[in-house]
Design a protein around this motif. Sequence first.
Motif, mmCIF file in Angstrom:
data_model
loop_
_atom_site.group_PDB
_atom_site.id
_atom_site.type_symbol
_atom_site.label_atom_id
_atom_site.label_comp_id
_atom_site.label_asym_id
_atom_site.label_seq_id
_atom_site.Cartn_x
_atom_site.Cartn_y
_atom_site.Cartn_z
ATOM 1 N N ASP A 151 -4.019 1.297 -11.501
ATOM 2 C CA ASP A 151 -4.346 0.122 -12.317
ATOM 3 C C ASP A 151 -3.394 -1.061 -12.099
ATOM 4 O O ASP A 151 -3.545 -2.095 -12.746
ATOM 5 N N ALA A 152 -2.409 -0.892 -11.213
ATOM 6 C CA ALA A 152 -1.498 -2.004 -10.925
ATOM 7 C C ALA A 152 -2.105 -2.900 -9.854
ATOM 8 O O ALA A 152 -3.002 -2.492 -9.123
ATOM 9 N N SER A 153 -1.589 -4.123 -9.804
ATOM 10 C CA SER A 153 -2.035 -5.081 -8.801
ATOM 11 C C SER A 153 -0.860 -5.384 -7.868
ATOM 12 O O SER A 153 0.292 -5.281 -8.277
ATOM 13 N N PRO A 154 -1.123 -5.760 -6.615
ATOM 14 C CA PRO A 154 -0.007 -6.200 -5.765
ATOM 15 C C PRO A 154 0.404 -7.646 -6.083
ATOM 16 O O PRO A 154 1.407 -8.135 -5.582
ATOM 17 N N ASP A 155 -0.371 -8.315 -6.923
ATOM 18 C CA ASP A 155 -0.135 -9.728 -7.234
ATOM 19 C C ASP A 155 0.892 -9.861 -8.360
ATOM 20 O O ASP A 155 0.621 -9.528 -9.512
ATOM 21 N N GLU A 156 2.076 -10.368 -8.003
ATOM 22 C CA GLU A 156 3.137 -10.452 -9.005
ATOM 23 C C GLU A 156 3.052 -11.741 -9.831
ATOM 24 O O GLU A 156 3.560 -11.782 -10.954
ATOM 25 N N ALA A 157 2.380 -12.743 -9.297
ATOM 26 C CA ALA A 157 2.436 -14.068 -9.928
ATOM 27 C C ALA A 157 2.030 -14.046 -11.402
ATOM 28 O O ALA A 157 2.697 -14.635 -12.245
ATOM 29 N N ASN A 158 0.945 -13.337 -11.712
ATOM 30 C CA ASN A 158 0.444 -13.348 -13.090
ATOM 31 C C ASN A 158 0.850 -12.119 -13.893
ATOM 32 O O ASN A 158 0.392 -11.941 -15.016
ATOM 33 N N ALA A 159 1.691 -11.285 -13.317
ATOM 34 C CA ALA A 159 2.022 -10.020 -13.989
ATOM 35 C C ALA A 159 3.071 -10.221 -15.079
ATOM 36 O O ALA A 159 3.914 -11.118 -15.005
ATOM 37 N N TYR A 160 3.004 -9.350 -16.102
ATOM 38 C CA TYR A 160 4.033 -9.314 -17.143
ATOM 39 C C TYR A 160 5.091 -8.250 -16.827
ATOM 40 O O TYR A 160 6.191 -8.291 -17.354
ATOM 41 N N TYR A 161 4.690 -7.274 -16.018
ATOM 42 C CA TYR A 161 5.586 -6.160 -15.690
ATOM 43 C C TYR A 161 5.575 -5.973 -14.174
ATOM 44 O O TYR A 161 4.531 -6.123 -13.544
ATOM 45 N N THR A 162 6.725 -5.636 -13.619
ATOM 46 C CA THR A 162 6.789 -5.300 -12.196
ATOM 47 C C THR A 162 7.350 -3.892 -12.041
ATOM 48 O O THR A 162 8.493 -3.624 -12.437
ATOM 49 N N ILE A 163 6.530 -3.005 -11.490
ATOM 50 C CA ILE A 163 6.990 -1.657 -11.153
ATOM 51 C C ILE A 163 7.648 -1.708 -9.777
ATOM 52 O O ILE A 163 7.109 -2.315 -8.847
ATOM 53 N N ILE A 164 8.808 -1.076 -9.666
ATOM 54 C CA ILE A 164 9.434 -0.955 -8.351
ATOM 55 C C ILE A 164 10.040 0.438 -8.214
ATOM 56 O O ILE A 164 10.671 0.944 -9.144
#
Length: 286
Positions: A7-20
């Motif tokens: 359910d994650a997206s590769p698009d970080e621009a509009n994300a509230y959370y970043t998984i790494i």
Amino acid sequence: MNHLFADASPDEANAYYTIIGIAYDATTSFRPGTRFGPRAIREVSYNFESYLSFQDVDLQEVLFCDAGDYEPSCLPDVAIDEVEGVISDILAKRKIPIILGGEHSITIGAVRAVQPEWYVVCDAHLDLRDQYRGSPFNHACSTRRIFDAGVKNIIVIGVRTGSQEEYDFAMQLNVYSAGEIQERGITGVLNEISKKIAGKSTYLSIDADVIDCCLTPGLGTPEPFGLSPLDIREVIRNLAPYVVGFDYMEVCPIDSGQTATVAAQLVREFIASHWRYKNRQGTTTN
Ligand code: MN
Ligand code: MN
């Protein structure tokens, strides 16, 4: 194969959370393999429904991205500096970092970047050694280095082992042992913890070995007589509103998938709980 968290997206621009993911286990003292933790957590994340009924949140509607794995230097001090830089970049883009580990030393760099008021860690171990096996950045030193970095408000949940020196040092921290939690119940303990935190910014770190190794045996340093996955779910649901950085570390996928499965579901619980609080919508069912 899709290597993103479900359910994650590769698009970080509009994300509230970043998984790494941090694929790192260079200072492992007992059983190696936590570098494969992030991969195992992502893989099993496809097992679950995107909808979480307790929070009434569908993760397909939550904007979060997966930035993939970062592979740091094998030199512990360099690796931790690198992680501090990577997490600082995520914070500069105003995302909440969610780190999948990888060994617990990585948390030092992440906390240095986040600079929270409170550090709450769930761990079988105190991780308060000044150095271990020649490095002050060993995974057995993570909480000590975080204290030294100036985060003095520390709460440790689920501890059941450490050296005598570590227990002496721990007197100045807030330690809730696994035994105390089994006696008092996690709910009462969390009420007390919430009062202490008082809405201040919190970094929440889960070391997978806080959970009893008989339940989730995929661990680098297994310990029995621990907490349950339900206890940790309560911790996450209760503290998510205050969390500005989150990690789930020390998953060593040498079991039948239990440890990564619990980790993946608890990462989802964190996102849904934080999102629901942030949006203040939905009803609660169980
Ligand atoms: Mn640890
Ligand atoms: Mn531990």
